[in-house]
Design an enzyme around this catalytic site. Structure first.
Site, PDB file in Angstrom:
ATOM      1  N   TYR A  79      -4.799  18.120  -0.648  1.00 39.98           N
ATOM      2  CA  TYR A  79      -5.536  19.327  -1.003  1.00 39.98           C
ATOM      3  C   TYR A  79      -6.969  19.002  -1.442  1.00 39.98           C
ATOM      4  CZ  TYR A  79      -0.701  20.835  -0.888  1.00 39.98           C
ATOM      5  OH  TYR A  79       0.588  21.052  -0.490  1.00 39.98           O
ATOM      6  N   TYR A 138      -7.490  24.648 -10.388  1.00 41.83           N
ATOM      7  CA  TYR A 138      -6.194  24.530 -11.093  1.00 41.83           C
ATOM      8  C   TYR A 138      -6.328  23.817 -12.439  1.00 41.83           C
ATOM      9  CZ  TYR A 138      -4.808  24.969  -6.155  1.00 41.83           C
ATOM     10  OH  TYR A 138      -4.679  25.357  -4.844  1.00 41.83           O
ATOM     11  N   GLU A 141       9.987  19.070   2.588  1.00 41.68           N
ATOM     12  CA  GLU A 141       8.609  19.312   3.052  1.00 41.68           C
ATOM     13  C   GLU A 141       7.573  18.791   2.057  1.00 41.68           C
ATOM     14  OE1 GLU A 141       8.560  23.531   3.286  1.00 41.68           O
ATOM     15  OE2 GLU A 141       9.733  23.600   5.120  1.00 41.68           O
ATOM     16  N   PRO A 142       7.579  17.518   1.771  1.00 43.50           N
ATOM     17  CA  PRO A 142       6.596  17.015   0.806  1.00 43.50           C
ATOM     18  C   PRO A 142       5.185  16.999   1.373  1.00 43.50           C
ATOM     19  CG  PRO A 142       7.801  15.200   1.806  1.00 43.50           C
ATOM     20  CD  PRO A 142       8.421  16.459   2.342  1.00 43.50           C
ATOM     21  N   GLY A 143       4.221  17.354   0.554  1.00 37.65           N
ATOM     22  CA  GLY A 143       2.813  17.243   0.924  1.00 37.65           C
ATOM     23  C   GLY A 143       2.172  16.221  -0.001  1.00 37.65           C
ATOM     24  N   CYS A 192     -23.804  25.480  -7.599  1.00 37.05           N
ATOM     25  CA  CYS A 192     -24.590  26.307  -8.513  1.00 37.05           C
ATOM     26  C   CYS A 192     -23.747  27.241  -9.385  1.00 37.05           C
ATOM     27  CB  CYS A 192     -25.560  27.150  -7.707  1.00 37.05           C
ATOM     28  SG  CYS A 192     -24.637  28.319  -6.731  1.00 37.05           S
TER      29      CYS A 192
END
Ligand code: LLP
Length: 410
Positions: free
Chosen positions: A365, A311, A268-270, A337
């Site tokens: 992402y 991250y 299941e690579p993203g 802001c």
């Protein structure tokens, strides 16, 4: 001196022309890169029956899903909405794996009605699923293998303290529930985390499933999840997909021999499929020197690309009119802001207001985590395919921002 790939065009279409035609900020994707990444996994795993289930959450534009389908892959969906997007993109329901985390049983029922494979991620869900469907609906079980891996604790999903899956230490209970509820378990799954470099980690995870699998006589597939790391900066290593392919497929072959039947291996690579295909093109609004730092303020922020702030992710940034330039040092900051640093202490060519900056690795992402924070509009998305740049999502307008607000007569 810098050796990192700093493109100024995709398939002959210049970034400059894309900015002129579609404005900034704009997400641009190289469709060819995506299909090549699919091919590189397919070839790394050789002759075994491999199914790639692209992790839709990474980038879920329907056109991207169509390209993924064209390349011969299926999808992994984590919400019923992603299941629907996949269906709109043309996937058959048996090409869609549904891997939710702690959702309502109504959503599970909806998935079953649609006909997708459900990945069960808790013992209570196994029981409930069994009570309703017994063995009539085949399902998969998500195992938590107790492996701590991944670039960041926020994206580590297979360790003991993580909420995901059913602890491997509960194997006996899993087997009891299967028996009690007459469940038909046809797949076992893990997803250990994202940004995992080391082939040995993938092998270790796969081995947890191969060992557990001996207790499940009806299996059709083993799903080893995603998590392959891509390079984010010069010198940054990426997962050696060839090595993972060779090691995991060899172990898989010998597992199938022991199991007594040929199963399918699912991945299941993203990130691996879409991260490097994407670029966020932004414009410098202001160049502002403070006592120690010179800031470049751009027309985007953590509302469009949250990875640096969320991250501490490194995204390479360069000036479109001088990609290799390194004469000045800047902090590239967003317009939100609160602290909104996209890139700190970066050497770039001299940047002036109005210049275009390119933010790399924006495919995975990026848009999919974008929001309307600060009541900002989300950017356009453009796909370059067959040498042509096409709009695949319109830039939001003010009306989009307010269309669900109910204005009371106060
Ligand atoms: N399968 C499952 C069940 C997952 O939860 C994920 C990602 C994947 C596959 C794909 O992982 P990938 O190949 O993309 O590493 N937003 C974070 C990444 C979160 C990943 C969550 N799960 C980031 O921007 O780094």
């Amino acid at each position: 001196m810098s050796s990192i790939f700093k493109p100024t065009e995709i398939q002959g279409v210049s970034f400059q022309s894309i900015c002129q035609e579609f404005g900034t900020p704009v997400y641009v994707y190289d469709g060819e890169k995506i299909t090549n990444q699919v091919k590189s996994i397919q070839s790394a795993f050789g002759e075994i029956p491999l199914k790639i289930k692209y992790a839709t959450k990474a980038l879920s534009n329907i056109n991207i899903l169509k390209l993924i389908k064209k390349a011969g892959a299926g999808i992994d969906a984590v919400s019923i909405e992603e299941v629907r997007l996949g269906m709109m993109a043309g996937f058959q329901t048996d090409e869609i794996m549904y891997t939710p985390s702690g959702v309502s049983f109504e959503e599970i029922e909806e998935a079953v009605e649609l006909g997708v494979m459900v990945n069960l991620d808790s013992i209570p869900l196994m029981r409930q699923f069994g009570e309703k469907y017994g063995s009539s609906v085949p399902a998969c079980i998500r195992i938590n293998p107790h492996i701590l891996a991944g670039g960041n604790l926020k994206i580590s999903t297979g360790h003991k303290a993580s909420k995901f899956g059913i602890s491997i230490s509960l194997l006996d209970e899993i087997l009891t529930v299967i028996k009690e509820k007459d469940l038909n378990i046809v797949g076992l799954h893990i997803h250990t985390g994202s940004d995992i470099l080391d082939a040995e980690i993938f092998l270790k995870g796969a081995n947890v499933l191969f060992e557990a699998a001996q207790n499940f006589p009806n299996l059709k597939f083993i799903d080893c999840g995603g998590g392959f790391k891509v390079a984010y900066k010069a010198g940054d290593p990426s997962t050696d997909i060839q090595e993972v392919g060779e090691k995991v497929s060899a172990a898989f072959r010998s597992f199938c021999d022991r199991y007594g039947r040929q199963l399918e291996l699912w991945l299941e690579p993203g990130k691996f499929l879409v991260s490097e295909s994407g670029f966020l093109l932004v414009k410098a609004n202001v160049v502002k020197a403070s006592s120690e730092i010179t800031f470049v303020g751009v027309d985007t922020g953590l509302n469009h690309l949250i990875r640096p702030m969320m991250y501490d992710a490194y995204h390479d940034v360069y000036a479109l009119n001088d990609p290799e330039g390194e004469s000045e040092q800047y902090n590239v900051v967003g317009y939100i802001c609160e602290t909104d640093t996209i890139a700190a202490e970066r050497k770039l060519g001299k940047v002036s207001a109005g210049d275009i900056l390119v933010i790399k690795n924006a495919g995975a992402y990026g848009f999919s985590m974008a929001s309307n924070y600060n009541s900002r509009l989300r950017p356009a998305e453009v796909l370059v395919w067959n040498g042509k740049a096409q709009l695949i999502r319109k830039r939001e307008e003010f009306e989009d921002l307010i269309k669900n607000q109910v204005v009371l007569d106060l």
